[in-house]
Design a protein around this motif. Structure first.
Motif, PDB file in Angstrom:
ATOM      1  N   PRO A  52       0.843  -1.194   0.000  1.00 11.81           N
ATOM      2  CA  PRO A  52       0.000   0.000   0.000  1.00 11.81           C
ATOM      3  C   PRO A  52       0.881   1.249   0.000  1.00 11.81           C
ATOM      4  N   MET A  53       0.492   2.247  -0.755  1.00 10.07           N
ATOM      5  CA  MET A  53       1.283   3.470  -0.849  1.00 10.07           C
ATOM      6  C   MET A  53       1.479   4.112   0.512  1.00 10.07           C
ATOM      7  N   ASN A  54       0.469   4.034   1.374  1.00  9.85           N
ATOM      8  CA  ASN A  54       0.549   4.670   2.689  1.00  9.85           C
ATOM      9  C   ASN A  54       1.650   4.067   3.553  1.00  9.85           C
ATOM     10  N   ASN A  55       2.096   2.841   3.233  1.00 10.22           N
ATOM     11  CA  ASN A  55       3.158   2.184   4.007  1.00 10.22           C
ATOM     12  C   ASN A  55       4.553   2.503   3.483  1.00 10.22           C
ATOM     13  N   LEU A  56       4.643   3.190   2.356  1.00  9.70           N
ATOM     14  CA  LEU A  56       5.952   3.502   1.776  1.00  9.70           C
ATOM     15  C   LEU A  56       6.562   4.709   2.482  1.00  9.70           C
ATOM     16  N   ARG A  57       7.888   4.806   2.359  1.00 11.15           N
ATOM     17  CA  ARG A  57       8.581   5.998   2.860  1.00 11.15           C
ATOM     18  C   ARG A  57       8.377   7.092   1.820  1.00 11.15           C
ATOM     19  N   GLY A  58       7.576   8.061   2.095  1.00  7.50           N
ATOM     20  CA  GLY A  58       7.203   9.079   1.130  1.00  7.50           C
ATOM     21  C   GLY A  58       8.317   9.983   0.679  1.00  7.50           C
ATOM     22  N   TYR A  59       9.442   9.982   1.369  1.00  3.50           N
ATOM     23  CA  TYR A  59      10.541  10.877   1.012  1.00  3.50           C
ATOM     24  C   TYR A  59      11.495  10.241   0.002  1.00  3.50           C
ATOM     25  N   ASP A  60      11.349   8.961  -0.314  1.00  5.23           N
ATOM     26  CA  ASP A  60      12.264   8.291  -1.234  1.00  5.23           C
ATOM     27  C   ASP A  60      11.516   7.375  -2.199  1.00  5.23           C
ATOM     28  N   MET A  61      10.692   7.957  -3.035  1.00  3.82           N
ATOM     29  CA  MET A  61       9.895   7.148  -3.950  1.00  3.82           C
ATOM     30  C   MET A  61      10.771   6.464  -5.005  1.00  3.82           C
ATOM     31  N   LYS A  62      11.842   7.086  -5.396  1.00  3.77           N
ATOM     32  CA  LYS A  62      12.770   6.443  -6.341  1.00  3.77           C
ATOM     33  C   LYS A  62      13.330   5.169  -5.721  1.00  3.77           C
ATOM     34  N   GLY A  63      13.753   5.240  -4.477  1.00  2.00           N
ATOM     35  CA  GLY A  63      14.260   4.064  -3.769  1.00  2.00           C
ATOM     36  C   GLY A  63      13.194   2.987  -3.628  1.00  2.00           C
TER      37      GLY A  63
END
Length: 168
Positions: free
Chosen positions: A134-145
């Motif tokens: 889920p997108m909400n679980n991603l680290r929003g500051y490093d989308m490339k990573g």
């Protein structure tokens, strides 16, 4: 002596959704529309809503061109009307100097804004750049990573769709 209550000023990007983007949001689930509206205020990169609600015929054309994995008939897209009566997906494409641009470095800031907006509003999304979390679980500051990590988890050909966001 009277004191003035300080209120936090909401920082905005200065970007707004144009008439074409607003038109593309017709028929899209209101929760997703709210996220897009908040994301345009947060983003450091202007974008347009390239695609919202689609008919089965429109979806099938994209499938035939290889631009989608779903044919619109046997495999329905989230862009098509769902049981809720709304489409559950949008494609947000960077808009630079009056042109649509599809380069990843331009897509990441939009993903960051969508991540932040979804978390603020409590709306759960899936992003086409990272399908398995889920997108909400991603680290929003490093989308490339996050995209690189997804590619390591799923080696081989995969359909990565950076402009795509859907309710989860």
């Amino acid at each position: 002596m009277a004191t003035r209550k300080r209120t936090a000023k909401k920082e905005t990007s200065g970007f707004v959704l144009g008439a074409g983007s607003r038109s593309e949001l017709d028929g899209v689930h209101p929760d997703l529309v709210k996220v897009v509206e908040r994301a345009i205020e947060l983003t450091s990169r202007d974008f347009t809503v390239h695609s919202g609600l689609r008919t089965a015929e429109e979806q099938n054309e994209l499938y035939k061109r290889g631009a989608s994995q779903r044919d619109g008939y046997r495999r329905k897209s989230e862009h098509q009307e769902q049981d809720t009566g709304y489409g559950h997906a949008v494609d947000l494409v960077p808009y630079v100097a009056g042109r649509l641009r599809w380069e990843w470095p331009l897509i990441y800031p939009i993903a960051e804004a969508m991540h932040q907006a979804a978390r603020e509003l409590g709306v759960h999304l899936r992003w086409g750049g990272v399908w398995d979390y889920p997108m909400n679980n991603l680290r929003g500051y490093d989308m490339k990573g996050e995209v690189y990590a997804y590619c390591r988890r799923h080696p081989g050909p995969d359909f990565i769709d950076g402009p795509h966001y859907e309710l989860f």
